[in-house]
Design a protein around this motif. Structure first.
Motif, mmCIF file in Angstrom:
data_model
loop_
_atom_site.group_PDB
_atom_site.id
_atom_site.type_symbol
_atom_site.label_atom_id
_atom_site.label_comp_id
_atom_site.label_asym_id
_atom_site.label_seq_id
_atom_site.Cartn_x
_atom_site.Cartn_y
_atom_site.Cartn_z
ATOM 1 N N LEU A 122 12.451 1.147 -2.794
ATOM 2 C CA LEU A 122 11.142 1.802 -2.821
ATOM 3 C C LEU A 122 10.930 2.654 -4.069
ATOM 4 O O LEU A 122 9.900 3.310 -4.198
ATOM 5 C CB LEU A 122 10.961 2.662 -1.573
ATOM 6 C CG LEU A 122 10.971 1.895 -0.242
ATOM 7 C CD1 LEU A 122 10.492 2.791 0.891
ATOM 8 C CD2 LEU A 122 10.128 0.641 -0.318
ATOM 9 N N VAL B 27 8.655 -0.408 -6.559
ATOM 10 C CA VAL B 27 7.731 -1.248 -5.802
ATOM 11 C C VAL B 27 6.643 -1.789 -6.728
ATOM 12 O O VAL B 27 6.035 -1.044 -7.504
ATOM 13 C CB VAL B 27 7.076 -0.454 -4.657
ATOM 14 C CG1 VAL B 27 6.073 -1.333 -3.906
ATOM 15 C CG2 VAL B 27 8.142 0.068 -3.701
ATOM 16 N N TRP C 134 3.944 4.509 2.543
ATOM 17 C CA TRP C 134 5.095 4.550 3.454
ATOM 18 C C TRP C 134 4.723 3.865 4.774
ATOM 19 O O TRP C 134 5.557 3.212 5.411
ATOM 20 C CB TRP C 134 5.496 5.998 3.690
ATOM 21 C CG TRP C 134 6.761 6.193 4.501
ATOM 22 C CD1 TRP C 134 6.856 6.456 5.833
ATOM 23 C CD2 TRP C 134 8.098 6.142 4.003
ATOM 24 N NE1 TRP C 134 8.177 6.577 6.211
ATOM 25 C CE2 TRP C 134 8.966 6.394 5.112
ATOM 26 C CE3 TRP C 134 8.661 5.915 2.753
ATOM 27 C CZ2 TRP C 134 10.355 6.418 4.990
ATOM 28 C CZ3 TRP C 134 10.057 5.943 2.631
ATOM 29 C CH2 TRP C 134 10.871 6.182 3.737
ATOM 30 N N PHE D 190 5.366 0.069 4.625
ATOM 31 C CA PHE D 190 6.765 -0.314 4.811
ATOM 32 C C PHE D 190 7.225 0.003 6.233
ATOM 33 O O PHE D 190 8.111 -0.658 6.765
ATOM 34 C CB PHE D 190 7.638 0.364 3.754
ATOM 35 C CG PHE D 190 7.443 -0.231 2.389
ATOM 36 C CD1 PHE D 190 8.246 -1.263 1.940
ATOM 37 C CD2 PHE D 190 6.428 0.216 1.556
ATOM 38 C CE1 PHE D 190 8.055 -1.839 0.687
ATOM 39 C CE2 PHE D 190 6.218 -0.350 0.305
ATOM 40 C CZ PHE D 190 7.038 -1.382 -0.127
ATOM 41 N N SER E 45 15.023 3.602 -0.054
ATOM 42 C CA SER E 45 14.650 2.539 0.874
ATOM 43 C C SER E 45 13.985 3.175 2.077
ATOM 44 O O SER E 45 14.118 4.382 2.317
ATOM 45 C CB SER E 45 15.867 1.713 1.311
ATOM 46 O OG SER E 45 16.717 2.468 2.142
ATOM 47 N N TYR E 46 13.302 2.375 2.867
ATOM 48 C CA TYR E 46 12.643 2.897 4.061
ATOM 49 C C TYR E 46 13.693 3.332 5.087
ATOM 50 O O TYR E 46 14.751 2.704 5.231
ATOM 51 C CB TYR E 46 11.731 1.838 4.691
ATOM 52 C CG TYR E 46 11.023 2.370 5.921
ATOM 53 C CD1 TYR E 46 9.856 3.106 5.802
ATOM 54 C CD2 TYR E 46 11.569 2.197 7.197
ATOM 55 C CE1 TYR E 46 9.229 3.642 6.914
ATOM 56 C CE2 TYR E 46 10.947 2.728 8.316
ATOM 57 C CZ TYR E 46 9.784 3.452 8.177
ATOM 58 O OH TYR E 46 9.177 3.993 9.280
#
Length: 836
Positions: free
Chosen positions: A84, A87, A223, A226, A306-307
């Motif tokens: 992320l 992106v 956000w 994702f 990352s998420y």
């Protein structure tokens, strides 16, 4: 509902299926009406749902063979978890297409319309029509909350498909008896949502990459996008479990779906028996491997690119004592022995809720096993998501937490070690100690061309020696010893099957609810959800990350298994592993004068303060001396000494004190106090606030007094094996935390000198977590007469039979601090027993 394996034949037909098949034909009379059937027969041209899907008609986004993640044969698998901090519109669109099409490929596995509407066998989840619309709905709702979208696609659908179901009990039968939209209507809704999300990715100013890649943080509006990806991947897995629970005639293997692991096709009837599997031939030996104590840091860094779900963030440092864990997860072959030897018929192996669940479902073997021979033959096949195959004895057993715990108790009894080394499942912290760290399964590594980190996963080598069965490398489990071991020698620590843990789902210190999805985790911090870790073959994206922390009710299936574990020199019996919180709490209990120098009293001063509940360890020791035991060798024993407060008090009045505890961590703390080392601990004040104070010995415990204590690690259930004898023994809040209290009591007569005294202090708080129900002294009704069996009466009978006379009885309160304004107030029964 009865269990699948009791009502279904090998082809999966049952009473409903015999009448309503492949969509029901529109209006056929049912032998017994169920309200969900009002949804059948309304889909125009139902043939589009029967047989293989027409790709042009079924898929609302990219078709699988041309979707990101497809291989040269058109088989679609998961893309790795995206970064992320880099992106682009293109990368976001690729991951969206992969998530969306994977989900629709799974749903191409429903044969006809019936299982879109028919509730699952247990009735504890919505029918599949809900989940078909639910993941699309969440994209819209969450992106509206974050400000990316400003209007709904279909307000009604985004209302009925918004909230899932988390059942509260194993018998909370949510029937979901409502008039649902048709499959065609939900299909059209998914087409609309796909175009809306696609437009947001390609055109939203929040994802403008014209000047370079975008960094998406937890505060970024995208956000929520994702979040939608990872939410869909969660339901990819949970729906696959529901498909696996469905009658077989209502599902079909979709085109483009990953194949089963190749070992599924090696188990021919001629080469592999369907019953009596042989250890070492049909499934591998599963040795116990010792693991040295370690420290682990749980929690995902807030800036990790990352998420992550809200429960992953925060930080907890854990001290993990020595333990042993089986080399790999328990295989079907190992679990077969438990089934064959009557594990499902023996209540003593089960906790009360687990037994009630087992009898309610009338289970006699794991849910995904299917009887393939006459009753009593113990011949089984295995249900995968879409198929029934010959039993792969070397695959991990798919079981609930209740079944895993019952197996551990059975194995403990079978191995003849019910007191010193009871088997259990892993803890979250122990799992992090043994999981892969020395290969590509590590979540992060440095990019050699920059200072940034790369996110990696088991998909890098899905079938290689350093891989893992993750990210749909296969659509089934694989043999438990298929992949190379971790640095500790353990296999399958990542992927294949989720692993149940002893932990209830819990927030890490520093946990914060994310405003876009404020009820994702917090409703389940209730002490009723068991944590699962490690991921399964169906885990993709964030679920396949080392930071993943998920949870289910203990009666739920989720492609879940377990390795068994033995605690070597483990923590105090009130917890499976030792946390700093536990050590700090006991230091505060045993050394109540600590904090005076820092101005932190043990109890917040107030009117009618229960100050009489402090100095509990010292009061127990003083009770023994007040009962004037006959002095033969002037030695005392502190059983379950914890961090030593009672032991030092005894040393004021005896020439020598032996003191032991099952917890090595606690014994080390006691030795540090004895040596005059600086010991500091945290006194909880409010929420995450605390004061740090230095632990100090109580008045009169001089270095000479303290030197008279011999601290060591020991087992209270093996006191009969001790070589020394004593004039006085104390057992402080120990009895109801032992796996075999009677063994402990029966051993006392051999180590107490004539005229010596045993002081027993206990609240009789029996819990199956610590003591099998069959070992409780009391607290239940006589199964024949129905009269109450009380622990104090049974204790008196046992002690008198062992040659002791009760000489004292009183109620002894104690206070344990949770924070400045909350305390546990416990009233233990204190009794004195003189050796005749």
């Amino acid at each position: 509902m009865a269990s699948y394996n009791e009502d279904e034949s090998d082809d999966g037909d049952d009473a409903i299926g015999d009448v309503v098949k492949n969509g029901g034909g529109g209006g056929d009379a049912l032998s017994h009406e169920e309200s969900w059937t009002i949804n059948l027969g309304r889909n125009d041209n139902n043939q589009w749902l029967t047989g293989p899907r027409d790709a042009d008609e079924w898929f609302t986004g990219r078709q699988p063979n041309i979707c990101p993640g497809a291989d040269s044969k058109g088989i679609i698998r998961s893309l790795p978890l995206p970064r992320l901090d880099q992106v682009t519109r293109e990368s976001a669109m690729e991951y969206f297409d992969n998530s969306w099409t994977l989900y629709e490929t799974l749903f191409a596995g429903l044969k006809g319309e019936e299982y879109f509407y028919r509730p699952p066998p247990h009735g504890l989840r919505h029918p599949q029509i809900f989940y078909y619309g639910h993941t699309a709905c969440l994209y819209i709702n969450k992106m509206r909350i974050s400000g990316v979208l400003n209007k709904p696609c279909n307000a009604y659908f985004e209302s009925i498909f918004e909230v899932g179901v988390d059942e509260m009990l194993w018998d909370d039968m949510e029937k979901n008896e409502m008039f649902w939209p048709t499959v065609r209507e939900v299909h059209e809704y998914r087409q609309q949502v796909y175009e809306v999300v696609k437009d947001a990715i390609l055109n939203s100013p929040f994802l403008d990459d014209s000047n370079g890649p975008v960094t998406v943080t937890q505060d970024h509006p995208m956000w929520a996008l994702f979040m939608g990806f990872e939410h869909e991947r969660i339901h990819l897995e949970t729906s696959s479990v529901l498909f696996r629970e469905a009658p077989k005639h209502l599902v079909q293997t979709p085109a483009n779906w990953p194949p089963l692991h190749p070992s599924a096709y090696n188990n021919s009837d001629a080469s592999t028996p369907s019953s009596n599997p042989v250890n070492g031939t049909d499934y591998p030996h599963n040795k116990m491997i010792s693991v040295n104590k370690n420290t682990v840091d749980l929690g995902k860094p807030a800036d990790f690119p990352s998420y992550g779900w809200d429960n992953e963030y925060g930080e907890r440092n854990m001290d993990v004592p020595n333990f042993s864990a089986s080399e790999h997860m328990i295989s079907n072959g190992e679990y077969y022995q438990f089934v064959k030897e009557g594990g499902y018929r023996t209540q003593d192996y089960w906790c009360d809720d687990g037994w009630n669940w087992r009898t309610h479902r009338n289970l006699k073997w794991p849910f995904f096993w299917q009887q393939s021979g006459p009753a009593g033959s113990h011949e089984y096949k295995l249900r995968t998501i879409f198929d029934v195959i010959n039993m792969p004895w070397d695959w991990p057993a798919d079981v609930t937490y209740y079944e895993a715990k019952a197996f551990c108790r059975w194995k403990t009894e079978k191995d003849g070690s019910p007191t010193s080394k009871p088997y259990r499942v892993l803890t979250e912290a122990e799992h992090h100690v043994i999981r892969h760290k020395d290969n590509n399964l590590e979540a992060v590594k440095k990019d050699p061309n920059s200072d940034k980190v790369m996110i990696t996963s088991g998909m890098d080598y899905p079938t290689g020696s350093h891989g893992a069965n993750l990210n749909l490398a296969f659509s089934s489990q694989s043999p438990v010893d298929h992949f190379a071991p971790s640095h500790t020698g353990h296999k399958d620590t990542t992927g294949n099957n989720w692993e149940w843990t002893e932990d209830h789902f819990n927030p890490l210190p520093g946990f914060e609810v994310h405003h876009v999805y404020d009820d994702f985790s917090s409703p389940c911090f209730d002490g009723k959800h068991s944590m699962i870790v490690g991921g399964s073959f169906m885990s993709t994206g964030d679920e396949a990350s080392v930071f993943a922390r998920f949870h289910f009710r203990p009666h739920f299936l989720q492609h879940s298994g377990f390795p068994d574990t033995i605690a070597n020199k483990n923590s105090d019996s009130d917890s499976v592993y030792e946390s700093n919180d536990s050590l700090h709490m006991y230091l505060g209990l045993h050394y109540p004068s600590s904090g005076a120098g820092e101005g932190v009293p043990p109890i917040l001063p107030h009117d009618q303060s229960p100050i009489h509940g402090t100095h509990f360890p010292q009061r127990v020791a003083n009770l023994l001396t007040s009962l004037n035991p006959k002095r033969t060798n002037n030695k005392a024993l502190d059983m379950g000494c914890s961090v030593g407060g009672s032991s030092f008090e005894l040393a004021k009045y005896f020439d020598h004190v032996d003191a032991f505890d099952f917890s090595e961590n606690f014994v080390n703390a006691a030795k540090s106090m004895q040596n005059g080392d600086t010991m500091k601990f945290n006194v909880p004040i409010e929420a995450e606030l605390f004061e740090t104070v230095e632990a100090v010995l109580e008045q009169g415990v001089t270095p000479d007094v303290a030197s008279k204590v011999n601290f060591f690690v020991g087992d209270a259930c093996k006191t009969g094996e001790m070589s020394s004898t004593y004039d006085g023994i104390i057992m402080s809040n120990l009895l109801c935390r032992l796996p075999d209290p009677i063994a402990c009591l029966n051993g006392l007569s051999g180590i107490v000198n004539k005229g010596g005294v045993v002081v027993m202090v206990t609240p009789f708080s029996w819990l199956t977590e610590f003591t099998p129900r069959g070992k409780w002294l009391g607290g239940f009704l006589d199964p024949v007469s129905g009269t109450p069996i009380r622990s104090k009466d049974e204790l008196q009978s046992i002690m008198e039979n062992n040659g002791f006379t009760k000489i004292h009885e009183e109620e002894m309160p104690l206070v344990i601090r949770e924070h400045a304004r909350k305390y546990q107030y416990i009233v233990s029964e204190a009794t004195g027993w003189k050796k005749n």
